[in-house]
Design an enzyme around this catalytic site. Structure first.
Site, PDB file in Angstrom:
ATOM      1  N   HIS A   1    -104.305  34.638  35.749  1.00 34.79           N
ATOM      2  CA  HIS A   1    -103.690  35.501  34.742  1.00 34.79           C
ATOM      3  C   HIS A   1    -103.603  36.907  35.324  1.00 34.79           C
ATOM      4  CE1 HIS A   1    -102.790  35.050  30.209  1.00 34.79           C
ATOM      5  NE2 HIS A   1    -102.056  34.230  30.913  1.00 34.79           N
TER       6      HIS A   1
ATOM      7  N   HIS B   1     -93.291  30.615  37.618  1.00 29.57           N
ATOM      8  CA  HIS B   1     -94.584  30.295  37.030  1.00 29.57           C
ATOM      9  C   HIS B   1     -94.619  28.859  36.504  1.00 29.57           C
ATOM     10  CE1 HIS B   1     -98.342  31.311  34.871  1.00 29.57           C
ATOM     11  NE2 HIS B   1     -97.885  30.472  33.962  1.00 29.57           N
TER      12      HIS B   1
END
Lengths: 731, 238
Positions: free
Chosen positions: A88, A42
């Site tokens: 998200h 990420h």
């Protein structure tokens, strides 16, 4: 070596060895935790970085390209626009309300970190089919989360997408984009400089929420027995705190009181301190005992990796500290000195008290820049069958059309879309259109900014390269429908497990397709986000690049025509004819396995640029009554939507091939033209070298398309209006 | 000299800039009235704008009513000064006791951002004095707690005193008697859930809010309806 700890933190044995080499000694637990979050997929983009370099990032208006918190574009009159999109996905799968809320909160901080006031959010949502209980729960929770956070924080949500498809049943996608404006001279970058300057932590106290969010949660797939145990890795948002934080930070920047500023997002304090130090070429000492905590007994590794929301790190000269604290006090924002900029060879040191014991001591840049870069194996899927599959048969085109219409207003009516008095075209149209006013003086420039968000997993599953090019092209045409030309693009690349060679091939192909389309259409890619490990039970999602394109209307004096229809007008198809059902939604629905057949229709990017330019011209010259692009669901859905929204019928004769109805071939719009202007429009199209055909007329109370569709307008409108609320049990 | 309009800002307010832009577009001067300062300074009219004062935590307006500025706003209203609460501002005014009744969650239990059709039903308020009764307006709404309620006595009083200023033509939120906005007995304090400032420019799709805001500004420019003998504009002395 003891492998349990680094593996539990998500690091491979090779990565652990590399850390040992960097430090010249074994890392302690705190150091290992810091590397684990910063070297997560990420944060580090370790699987995608070598591919992302192929995207074109240059353009004469580009002030800040990829790699910073947001891309920044010069939009004239001394105004710059900051834009970014982020996913998200994983948090929203586990806890939809907070996952989506903190997605909005995080993207807002990326924007005001650049010194920009956030003025618009867009959200692209993808969930499983709504006959699945969990997918309904996720969609309602996500929409409530964006509504609850975005409305309260005071940033309008001006558009987005909602897509329901089985590929997202186990792994929904929540992508949120944000646009902000700043005076060009206020542009700030997340850099620490000036030995002796102070690092001041602003906003919320730090708690145990979100620990391991980037490593445990966002960089691994779903499908194990422990998914529920990941819930503590989801952060909890407080929009009221964020609202005060925005006002305080912008006030600090206006007053020239900060040297640099950085948001705390994924990887929390570790990321903010190492990135600011590394970018500024300095070191930093951080006193972990000075960080305000929500609960007692937190370990240093928890403090350093917590993803508690609504926090910013400001770099402040010591002489300005008093004024900074006073200004934060006015906005009731907590501010604590937690670090000092040092010249110590770029070391990031974590201390227990500034004069206390050293708990961690690492080169700041090694966290930020030395993360491994993987050139993971790629593998194209096995070659398709020698003969293309037979065209699927669509038994009842009228029923098919009704089943594909869905008014998203149930979603967007829950969002404040109008705050700041900018919204000329809000959610529900082809693109959002905002008045462009100076962010500090409020002076109206007479110009407009347009935003659109687009994705199509079906196209990208069939052919990731051309599919992605078609997505970019569609976005550019959506902008044209409100009269805007494209300025810049940001992308959110949602893919499956990068350790699967086919997924890496999809990612690589998609990036090439995006690069081709962006070059041909003159759109620089100024930022992006890569979300990998979108998989469930070992099955990867369809490749889903989502793009947000920012555009400009040079002279905004009237509202654009919009998706509208008036009786007595002529329907003109601008762009090529096609009956090619490759990648089409109707074709996928007609196959047993739900997979769209390939190959995709051809995409002529040179022609596409001409079509977009023509549509812009027709909108600017006020020659259209209405306009709508042809994309998902083809001509049929485009016509169905204009009919449903206007309550006016239409007749398009001479169509007897369902392929013509449902082809999703690009570069096409339906233009609604007053009769006395039809010749003018056709002549302009001819001069622009764009095919144009008068295909039908508007009026009456039925939608009739050749011998294939004959529906009552009220039935079309009801199907469109009711699909979403009925599926969710609200009607 | 142009009219001075004070726009109250609480932490969490977010429509203050829009309210200022809209009244400045009509020639007024707008300035911020900070929640922590117990003064309305020398302004001629006060707007309590929309947003989420104090995050709407506990209940919309429940914390904001205790702000020092609200005491000054109450004094200003008492002396006849025009006060307009929009959306969250309306909620604050009811919590502060400047207007009766309360706003509860919408009937549909969802936040609602859309354009509502309103009918002007009373012209004795500072917001509607320039409009004819029965005028139909298209004005955006944007709220979760916009469902007006009051006890039967209060409703009877509002009706008897002609204080129901605007009603929804197609009630979107379940409000009692379709009430979208009400005023005080004297007509100088008005609260409504719809946002007139969002209907103040042709590019926004409606300019129906302009006539309302113009009436409000005209009231601010008129001699104050002071409650003290002699009718001096007492409110300017505070």
């Amino acid at each position: 070596m003891d492998t349990t700890l680094h593996r539990a933190l998500g690091l491979t044995d090779e990565e652990a060895d590399q850390i040992r080499t960097i430090l010249g000694r074994p890392p302690n637990h705190l150091e290992l935790a810091m590397y684990a979050v910063m070297w997560s997929e990420h944060c580090s983009y370790k699987s995608s970085r070598i591919h992302l370099r192929r995207l074109p990032a240059e353009g004469e208006r580009v002030l800040v390209g990829p790699g910073e918190n947001a891309g920044v574009i010069d939009v004239g009159d001394g105004i710059a626009a900051a834009i970014r999109i982020e996913s998200h996905n994983h948090p929203s799968a586990i806890e939809p309300y907070q996952g989506a809320a903190t997605g909005a909160g995080g993207i807002l901080r990326d924007i005001f970190t650049m010194g920009a006031r956030p003025i618009a959010l867009m959200d692209a949502l993808r969930v499983g089919p709504l006959d699945d209980d969990r997918s309904r729960w996720i969609l309602e929770g996500v929409v409530s989360g964006i509504s609850g956070y975005g409305n309260s924080v005071g940033v309008p949500t001006v558009g987005g997408e909602v897509v329901c498809d089985p590929t997202y049943t186990g792994n929904p996608l929540v992508n949120v984009a944000c646009l902000g404006l700043l005076p060009v001279e206020r542009l700030v970058l997340g850099r620490a400089s000036g030995v002796g300057n102070l690092a001041v932590l602003l906003g919320s106290a730090t708690g145990r929420d979100g620990i391991g969010g980037v490593s445990v949660l966002a960089s691994a797939g779903f499908g194990g027995d422990d998914d529920g145990a990941k819930r503590p890795s989801v952060q909890v948002g407080d929009p009221f705190e964020e609202k005060r934080l925005i006002e305080a930070c912008l006030a600090l920047l206006d007053a020239g009181l900060v040297v640099g500023i950085q948001d705390l997002g994924g990887a929390g304090l570790t990321c903010a301190t190492s990135e600011t130090a590394s970018r500024g070429g300095v070191g930093m000492d951080v006193d972990v005992s000075a960080v305000p905590l929500r609960e007692a007994g937190m370990e240093p590794f928890e403090v350093l990796t917590s993803e508690s929301q609504e926090r910013m790190l400001a770099i402040v000269a010591p002489d300005d500290l008093e004024e900074v604290l006073a200004l934060c006090g006015r906005w009731e924002v907590r501010a604590s000195v937690i670090g000092r900029v040092t010249g110590e060879g770029g070391r990031l040191r974590i201390l227990d008290g500034f004069e206390g014991p050293v708990l961690a001591d690492v080169p700041a840049a090694s966290l930020h820049e030395d993360a491994p870069r993987y050139d993971r194996p790629l593998a194209a899927p096995s070659a398709p069958a020698a003969s293309p599959p037979a065209a699927p048969s669509i038994a009842d085109p009228g029923a098919e059309l009704l089943a594909m219409l869905a008014d998203p207003s149930w979603v967007y009516r829950q969002y404040d879309s109008q705050l700041f008095l900018n919204t000329v075209e809000g959610p529900g149209g082809d693109a959002a259109l905002l008045r462009l006013k100076h962010p500090t003086t409020g002076r109206d420039t007479g110009r407009g900014l347009a935003l659109t968000t687009d994705g199509n997993h079906r196209w990208c599953a069939v052919e990731p390269r051309r599919g992605t090019a078609m997505v970019v092209a569609e976005a550019v045409l959506n902008l044209a429908c409100v009269g805007a030309h494209p300025l810049a693009l940001v992308d959110c690349l949602n893919f499956g497990n990068p350790e699967h060679p086919q997924v890496m091939w999809q990612l690589s192909e998609c990036i090439d397709g995006m690069a081709e389309a962006c070059r041909a259409l003159g759109v620089p890619v100024v930022g992006g986000n890569v979300s990998l490990y979108n998989e469930s039970q070992g099955t990867d999602i369809d490749p889903t690049p989502v793009v947000t394109v920012l555009g400009m209307v040079d002279r905004l004096v009237r509202r654009p025509p919009g998706v509208a229809l008036e009786a007595g007008t002529t329907l003109v198809l601008l762009g090529p004819h096609s009956s090619d059902l490759g990648g089409a939604r109707a074709a996928a629905r007609a196959t047993a396995d739900g997979e769209a057949p390939g190959p995709l229709p051809t995409l002529d990017l040179a022609l596409h640029a001409k079509v977009a330019a023509l549509v812009r011209r027709l909108v600017a010259d006020e020659l259209l009554v209405g306009v709508h692009d042809i994309a998902d669901g083809g001509l049929a859905v485009a016509l169905g939507e204009v009919v449903a929204r206007s309550g006016v019928g239409a007749e398009v004769p001479g169509v007897d091939d369902p392929g013509v109805l449902f082809s999703e071939a690009g570069s096409r719009v339906v233009a609604v033209v007053a009769d006395h202007r039809v010749d003018n429009v056709l002549a302009l199209a001819d001069a622009a070298d764009v095919p144009a055909t008068a295909v039908g007329t508007a009026g009456g109370d039925r939608l009739v398309i050749g011998g294939l569709v004959d529906l009552d307008v009220t039935a079309v409108a009801a199907a469109w209006r009711d699909l979403l609320p009925a599926a969710l049990g609200w009607r | 000299m142009s009219l001075r309009v004070g726009v109250v800002v609480f932490p969490g307010s977010n429509c203050e800039g829009d309210a200022m832009e809209a009244v400045e577009g009509l020639g007024a001067e707008a300035e911020v009235l900070w929640h922590g300062e117990a003064t309305t300074r020398q302004v001629d009219a006060v707007i309590v704008p929309g947003g989420f004062a104090h995050g709407d935590y506990l209940r919309p307006g429940a914390i904001a009513r205790f702000s020092p500025v609200m005491g000054a706003v109450a004094d200003f209203a008492e002396q006849g000064g025009p006060v307009l609460g929009i959306c969250n501002g309306f909620q604050v005014l009811t919590e502060a006791g400047l207007l009766p009744g309360a706003l509860q969650k919408n009937r549909g239990l969802k936040f609602l951002c859309t354009t509502a059709t309103l009918r002007v039903d009373s012209c004795r308020s500072v917001l509607t004095s320039g409009l004819a009764p029965g005028t139909v307006l298209r004005i955006p709404i944007n709220h979760f707690e916009g469902n007006y309620t009051a006890d039967p006595e209060t409703l009877a009083e509002l009706r008897a005193e002609d204080r129901i200023v605007v009603r929804y033509v197609d009630n979107p939120n379940g409000s009692l008697d379709d009430i979208a906005g009400i005023c005080s007995s004297a007509g100088n304090v008005v609260g409504l859930m719809p946002h007139p400032e969002r209907a103040s420019h042709p590019l926004l799709g409606s300019t129906d809010g302009v006539a309302l805001l113009q009436s409000f500004l005209d009231a601010g420019g008129a001699p104050a309806r002071s409650t003290t003998p002699g009718g001096t504009p007492e409110r300017h002395a505070s």
